[in-house]
Design an enzyme around this catalytic site. Structure first.
Site, PDB file in Angstrom:
ATOM      1  N   ASN A   1      28.984 -29.436-139.100  1.00 48.17           N
ATOM      2  CA  ASN A   1      30.441 -29.124-140.083  1.00 48.17           C
ATOM      3  C   ASN A   1      31.297 -28.412-139.014  1.00 48.17           C
ATOM      4  O   ASN A   1      32.265 -27.780-139.737  1.00 48.17           O
ATOM      5  CB  ASN A   1      29.707 -28.375-141.328  1.00 48.17           C
TER       6      ASN A   1
ATOM      7  N   ASP B   1      23.037 -15.574-132.853  1.00 48.11           N
ATOM      8  CA  ASP B   1      22.641 -15.372-134.154  1.00 48.11           C
ATOM      9  C   ASP B   1      21.383 -15.309-134.436  1.00 48.11           C
ATOM     10  O   ASP B   1      20.215 -15.627-133.615  1.00 48.11           O
ATOM     11  CB  ASP B   1      23.492 -16.511-135.044  1.00 48.11           C
TER      12      ASP B   1
END
Ligand code: GLP
Length: 256
Positions: A147, A78
């Site tokens: 998360n 990313d």
């Protein structure tokens, strides 16, 4: 023949290392073994605090003459949308600082999504095409977001397939703000490989450290498979290894 229990079919290898250093060393050894077996292999790489130690181990192996990356191709997971490669919080900069500038890799063979290009469709399509042209990814290294995100695949209603542009969640912006001067400087979007891109890697290697990840490690690797915990899909990967430090593995001692 009776039905097999899910755990018996599950091929994921879950290792609780002796320390964070041991986690890094084991992960570096795994990566090194891929490079030794196929010097022209394709590695998927990750950023974050967790892999810094294992990159240092790989650099040490290279400097000791044990390993060469001369023919290796890499694809990072990313990149922040809007950050130029020279920005000190860009993932291209991170990779150069921790790995690429210290080994014999051909920088032309290192790929990170083009964060400075605002044309999301073009960036993402080009990235998928480059991965396909390289013959796919042999080993994808992954960290785990607090998360449950992998790459920047945030909790959602579905598993995103290909490389795409994401809006970062408040919790990720918060978590990553520690590395920027102020939270307002954290980009709100990123380009990331999709879950489909990651699952297409022939092997995956996940590293996780820290007590603050203990809960999410248990959910991701021993809980239900759901896009609300993106990393949970790795339970379905046919060749996945997870290496955690003792703190991150604390709640999984009886499950592993
Ligand atoms: C970032 C990256 C992820 C990384 C995660 C965890 O958001 N996009 O690829 O795995 O953070 O990072 P850390 O290792 O610093 O906890």
């Amino acid at each position: 023949m009776g039905a097999m229990a899910w755990n018996e079919r599950m091929s994921m290898e879950f290792i609780i290392a002796e320390s964070a250093e041991d986690m890094g060393r084991r992960a570096a050894d795994r990566i090194a073994s891929f490079v030794e077996a196929d010097p022209a292999c394709v590695l998927g790489l990750a950023t974050g605090t967790t892999p810094i130690g294992l990159y240092a181990d790989l650099v040490a192996d290279f400097k000791a003459g044990k390993l060469s990356f001369a023919e290796v191709t890499t694809f990072n997971l990313d990149e922040y949308r809007g950050l130029a490669p020279e920005h000190d919080q860009s993932y291209r900069y991170f990779m150069k600082k921790h790995l690429f500038d210290h080994i014999d890799i051909d920088q032309a063979r290192t790929h990170v999504p083009e964060g400075a290009n605002p044309d999301a469709d073009a960036v993402c399509a080009a990235y998928e095409q480059a991965i396909a042209e390289a013959g796919g990814i042999d080993l994808q290294l992954l960290g785990l977001g607090p998360n449950g995100h992998i790459g920047f695949n945030e909790p959602e209603d579905t598993f995103p397939k290909a490389t795409h542009c994401v809006d970062l969640t408040e919790s990720t912006i918060q978590a990553n703000s520690r590395l920027f001067d102020s939270i307002d400087d954290v980009p709100r979007q990123a380009y990331t490989m999709g879950i489909g891109t990651i699952m297409a890697a022939r092997s995956v290697l996940v590293v996780v450290e820290g007590a603050h990840k203990a809960e999410i490690v248990k959910k991701a690797f021993f809980g239900p498979v759901t896009p609300e915990v993106p990393a949970s899909i790795l339970q379905f990967h046919p060749n996945a290894t997870v290496i955690v430090d003792p703190a991150a593995g604390e709640l999984c001692r009886d499950l592993a």
